[in-house]
Enzyme design. Sequence first.
Site, short mmCIF file in Angstrom:
data_model
loop_
_atom_site.label_atom_id
_atom_site.label_comp_id
_atom_site.label_asym_id
_atom_site.label_seq_id
_atom_site.Cartn_x
_atom_site.Cartn_y
_atom_site.Cartn_z
N SER A 150 -62.57 -18.46 -40.10
CA SER A 150 -63.50 -17.18 -39.75
C SER A 150 -64.27 -16.97 -41.39
O SER A 150 -65.66 -16.39 -41.73
CB SER A 150 -63.72 -16.53 -38.78
OG SER A 150 -63.47 -15.22 -39.54
N SER A 160 -57.95 -17.04 -40.98
CA SER A 160 -59.73 -16.62 -41.22
C SER A 160 -60.15 -16.90 -42.78
O SER A 160 -60.60 -16.31 -43.20
CB SER A 160 -60.06 -15.66 -40.90
OG SER A 160 -60.27 -15.90 -39.03
N LYS A 184 -67.15 -9.93 -46.22
CA LYS A 184 -67.56 -10.77 -45.20
C LYS A 184 -69.03 -9.90 -44.04
O LYS A 184 -68.18 -8.36 -43.66
CB LYS A 184 -66.31 -11.09 -44.49
CG LYS A 184 -66.40 -11.87 -43.57
CD LYS A 184 -65.07 -11.71 -42.89
CE LYS A 184 -64.80 -13.59 -42.07
NZ LYS A 184 -63.64 -12.98 -41.41
#
Lengths: 499, 493
Positions: A160, A184, A85
């Site tokens: 997210s 997330s 990420k």
Amino acid sequence: MSGISPRDIRGLGATDIAAALRRRELTSVEVTQAYLEAIGAGNAGLGAYLTVDEQEALAQAREVDARRAKGEELGPYAGVPVAVKDNISTRGLRTTCASRILENYVPPYDATVVARLRQSGLVVLGKTNMDEFAMGSSGENSAFFPARNPWDPSRVPGGSSSGSAVAVAASLAPWALGSDTGGSVRQPASFCGLVGVKPTYGRVSRYGLVAFASSLDQIGTLTHDAAEAAALMGIISGYDPADSTSVPEPAPDYPALLGREIRGLRVGVVREGFGEGVEPGVQEALRRALDVLAGLGAVMGEVSLSMTTYALPAYYVIAPAEASSNLARYDGVRYGLRASNRSVTDMYGRTRQAGFGPEVKRRIMLGTYALSAGYYDAYYKKAQQIRTLIKNEFSSALQSYDVLVTPTAPSVAFRLGEKAADPVQMYYQDYFTIPVNMAGLPAVSVPCGFSGGLPVGMQLIGRWFDEAGLLAIAHAYLETTGWHRFRPEPAVSVAGEAR
Amino acid sequence: MAHVESLDAELQAAYEPVIGLEVHVELQTDSKVFCSCPTTFGAEPNTQVCPVCLGLPGALPVLNRRAVELALRAALALHCTIPPECKFDRKNYFYPDLPKGYQISQYDQPLGVNGWLEISVNGEVRRIGIRRVHMEEETAKSVHVAGGTHTLLDFNRAGVPLIEIVSEPDIRTPEEARAYLNELQSIMRYMEVSDCKMEEGSLRCDANISVRPRGTDVLGTLVEIKNMNSWRAVQKGLEYEIIRQTRLLSDGEPVVRETRHWDEGRGITRPARGKEEAHDYRYFPEPDLVPLALDPAWVAEVKATMPELPAERRARFVRDFGLPAYDAEVLCADPAVAGFFEATVALYPQPKQVSNWIMKDVLRLLNDAGLPLAATPLRPEHLAELCRLVDQGTINLTVARQVFEEVFANGRAPAEIVAEKGLAQISDESALLKVAREVVAGNPDAVKNYRSGKEKAMGFLVGQVMRATKGRANPELATALVKKALAEQQGQE
């Protein structure tokens, strides 16, 4: 050269790729190449990656192959690619948090988890898309472009950690790291049919994870199955002296604990999980999943978590408060965007105005307000008190039960733009996941079927530091149901047509 | 308002200043408080930095245990109560020298509370309360480039450990403020907590000051004075502010609650720009650090291994060496000087004589050179030897002072210098008598004055002998021989 086609390589999954590498049926370069090609073909449609580090990935792959050829001792997953990420610092590789303000920021250091990936010989393919600064539940808050759900590219993949979930679901990476502050990792895992682990707060080092809400942030894993989750967790977990909130204990051998007995485990079904805000299709899938757990010999019971109602408002005080402070460093002085040179205050104002997206600005304002003189007691302090109550409630529920079950999200993946206009609607996506972060507990989202052709996730919540117990249940459940074996149609063509 | 020089006695009697000081002290650790970067002063800018002290995204603080130990020492030396646990908080504000946009500090649970120190002004001893001692991190250093086009930042200083020492509003005069700072500096140096160099910024002082009619308990409106960068500035700033506020009050005008800057050039305080005082720091607990447990056993261990306090040493100097209180105070201000005294007395057990040498000569030379004692080649052996040379009559005091300056400059042994330069006292009667005769013969006016009863003339004549011998004559012998030469001359007449 092996006889396995690139398509077949990507169908293997991380565990089988690792085995094939160890048996020398494949090389890391072949595997890496296969994924890089898939990314080249599929990323434009899905928006999973923000940065792909082709040369460096291949260089790392070649190095692992060379070391293996020399007969060096390598970790069991050496040579397997991984996606990271874009809020996790990677030395020499752009780390943007999907924000304009860090669009060209290249960290001079590796996050501890990235250093551990590299030590284990994993090959970092690139950095995945996300909601800006991890603020969002759909991936639409990326400052660059939204990621799309491979099961239906007109829908969001959740957020997210949107890009990490998409990359794994669409086989653009065997597995990936995400971060979870309020859901997330778990919510996108649920939307994309993956296993998503949010470890106990303190289990995985946050050093190098760009902070959103420091007391809630935790790096987690996105994988197809529980065995992969156990393996990846084993690589990234454990004490790190560079993170004062990391727990000074070695992580357990997660893969070795996967076979733990399920029979007799006390499973507490959280009554609120079947409340009116939860889609019927999600409720149905969850009921069937509970039957499966009962069939495996788990002792089922029911529990109410009444504090859950207060978790969301309390979270939206604490998380923005910490964020307002954590994001103060993006001021144009040392790195990142600088939008003006006229004066210091002009530089601050213009840089932050141009650099941050609307959701980030909203949360900075919320947090700044909550911490202001005269409001601190009414908001921040009260929210911390609620947090303690949430912890206590979980603590007592987890005395009666080994694991608690809720839906991961109240719905399946929704359409892009569907909730973008109403931030509070969007915040409700994390209704079941947020309390877990507030309490610092570990939780895993496990695929538990489909509703209207879209994946549904079941959230398993365990005792502090009992990730192994959760993974064992997830493993037994998935081995019985096989939900993790489903893959979306090749996303490349679907996405291509959708465009 | 017009610049005011002083207050008349009437106003001074009617109004009373109330002063509290906030002192920042840099701790002398080898590494920074939240990372392992070195803290060496004066290094090439931005060479002692890392992701943590640069505030790079994702970097996290780890508390330096040594810094806590030094902070504890300081708090204990100031007689503070140490709570079983303290915590860190974030103080949020934007400034280019603040890399994270917040400073890690301690807000409502500091490391030490409710302490005190004693000061002595004009022979009166007063106890000044210490409200709190807390830890925090230093900011980067701004270097404003001439012309004002841009500012450079040096992050070497960012993250150097600091403690802030906040006094109770117990100080009543600028002299007391100065005595408080002197004592604080002394204590910090004794504890080896900090070198407390105001000129290098390792000690900085802000003041809170209000003025009220004498006899009331109610506090007046508080004004904060910043930017006082020297001992003198603190004194002058306070003096100015007392006059300003007293005048306002006596004229029936209100004092505005504000932050003012000391303007060294103009010798006045002036209001800081509005924004600087409108801060809402939005303190909240630092989530990247866990609360710090101050285990009583550890605190006791730190306390047990603490060096002697200056007050203890002063008392000991008076008691064990029979020194006047004044000598003890001067000698003990700097632990290095006090140590030098003790080491010298061990070699040459005449405490008052050694004290005189140190107070008159050593401190003067140190002050002129602007050096700490440790930076000079002077050793206790040197002073002891010099004292003995005087006692033995090898050299007189005047010569001894010259020799001492040379020892101070190059660290050579006094006896060696005396021998090499032929500075030994002339105690040879025949040689000196010859000089005395020449002086008597060559200064008829002085001789005449002496004979007419002017005793002072004798001093002149002896002085001429000393001059002719370049100060090497034994003064008593010289006097006797001048008298002898005078008698001879009279006999011849």
